[in-house]
Design an enzyme around this catalytic site. Sequence first.
Site, PDB file in Angstrom:
ATOM      1  N   ALA A  57       0.829  -1.209   0.000  1.00  0.00           N
ATOM      2  CA  ALA A  57       0.000   0.000   0.000  1.00  0.00           C
ATOM      3  C   ALA A  57       0.861   1.257   0.000  1.00  0.00           C
ATOM      4  O   ALA A  57       0.544   2.240  -0.687  1.00  0.00           O
ATOM      5  CB  ALA A  57      -0.938  -0.011   1.202  1.00  0.00           C
ATOM      6  N   LEU A 235      20.635   2.064  -0.595  1.00  0.00           N
ATOM      7  CA  LEU A 235      21.711   2.195   0.396  1.00  0.00           C
ATOM      8  C   LEU A 235      21.360   3.195   1.496  1.00  0.00           C
ATOM      9  O   LEU A 235      22.254   3.769   2.113  1.00  0.00           O
ATOM     10  CB  LEU A 235      23.010   2.626  -0.304  1.00  0.00           C
ATOM     11  CG  LEU A 235      23.462   1.744  -1.472  1.00  0.00           C
ATOM     12  CD1 LEU A 235      24.629   2.404  -2.213  1.00  0.00           C
ATOM     13  CD2 LEU A 235      23.857   0.363  -0.976  1.00  0.00           C
ATOM     14  N   ASP A 266       9.853   2.301   0.620  1.00  0.00           N
ATOM     15  CA  ASP A 266       8.631   2.147  -0.167  1.00  0.00           C
ATOM     16  C   ASP A 266       8.381   3.381  -1.033  1.00  0.00           C
ATOM     17  O   ASP A 266       7.888   3.275  -2.159  1.00  0.00           O
ATOM     18  CB  ASP A 266       7.434   1.901   0.748  1.00  0.00           C
ATOM     19  CG  ASP A 266       7.564   0.610   1.531  1.00  0.00           C
ATOM     20  OD1 ASP A 266       8.210  -0.330   1.023  1.00  0.00           O
ATOM     21  OD2 ASP A 266       7.025   0.540   2.651  1.00  0.00           O
ATOM     22  N   GLY A 301       5.961   9.345   9.787  1.00  0.00           N
ATOM     23  CA  GLY A 301       5.078   8.342   9.224  1.00  0.00           C
ATOM     24  C   GLY A 301       5.574   7.837   7.882  1.00  0.00           C
ATOM     25  O   GLY A 301       6.598   8.272   7.351  1.00  0.00           O
TER      26      GLY A 301
END
Length: 318
Positions: A57, A235, A266, A301
């Site tokens: 997600a 990295l 992500d 977050g």
Amino acid sequence: MQHHESPRTDPQRDQKSLVTVVGSINADIVLRVPLHPLPGETVIATSMDVHPGGKGANQAVAAARLGAAVAFVGAVGTDAYADLAISGLGEAGADVAGVVAVPGPTGQAFVTVDDRTGENSIVVVPGANARVDRNLVKRQHGLLERAAVVVIQGEIPPEAVVAASSGSARLVLNLAPVIPLDKEVIRRADPLVVNEHEARLALAIFERDAKRFDTDESIVEALLAEGIPSVVVTLGAAGAIFSSGGAPLRVPAPTVTPVDTTGAGDAFVGALSARLAAGESLEAAVKFAVRVGAFAVTRRGAQPSYPGPDDVLPEGAE
């Protein structure tokens, strides 16, 4: 199984360069702490927040917020966390018609963030993500076939990865975590995206001794030698290294002050996938993705930290 309603999307935009993400959806329970506890130690958290998360997600939200047409395939549970877990996808404009609700709990991730360094430790409870099987993926055949790029991670069962990787779309395989996969599945990745630790575990799947390779370049070359078309190794603060057959190239990350590293990898994968789906070269996509990852660590977050089209990214190698 119940399907979730999809937000309104632009059909013309969807036909051009769809990114279909097959992956995990979690509720992230984020605890900020003065320092990570040692074994047997208790620490007092300074705050607690609950956000939508899950590697799949997160990557889908990152790509959608940057303007890509995104469809998501996955599962949530039937508990109180389900709506929250999927909310970030809808808000970012991703198509969630491929998300089904299965009996039981939604996936959850318990994240502790060090207030001093922004570094995180994460424990994941798979929940509904463990129910993303071959059949669930095959039912979303249309979303896979229409995609320019299919993105998969290691937070769903191997059988789902195999099913999602068998089409004609370009495959971005983020082997995080590294799960047992047949070598031929990994050889479909273009690129395989892993961090330094995961790259060594991926080599072990090919029965290569990672201890023989003492540089990032040599690990990239060893993975390429196993027949993987292209490889990207992230990295962290040092940026990334990549190759699609030539000499590996390093892309340094912009210098930023980290606040929270949760979900930065992500953000990188989502940005990379969005640019590849738009037809950019791997080099250009990596240079852009490094800047997006650097932006993400400057905010708290995972999904809440991802840039939109109007945000100014830190300057990098692009």
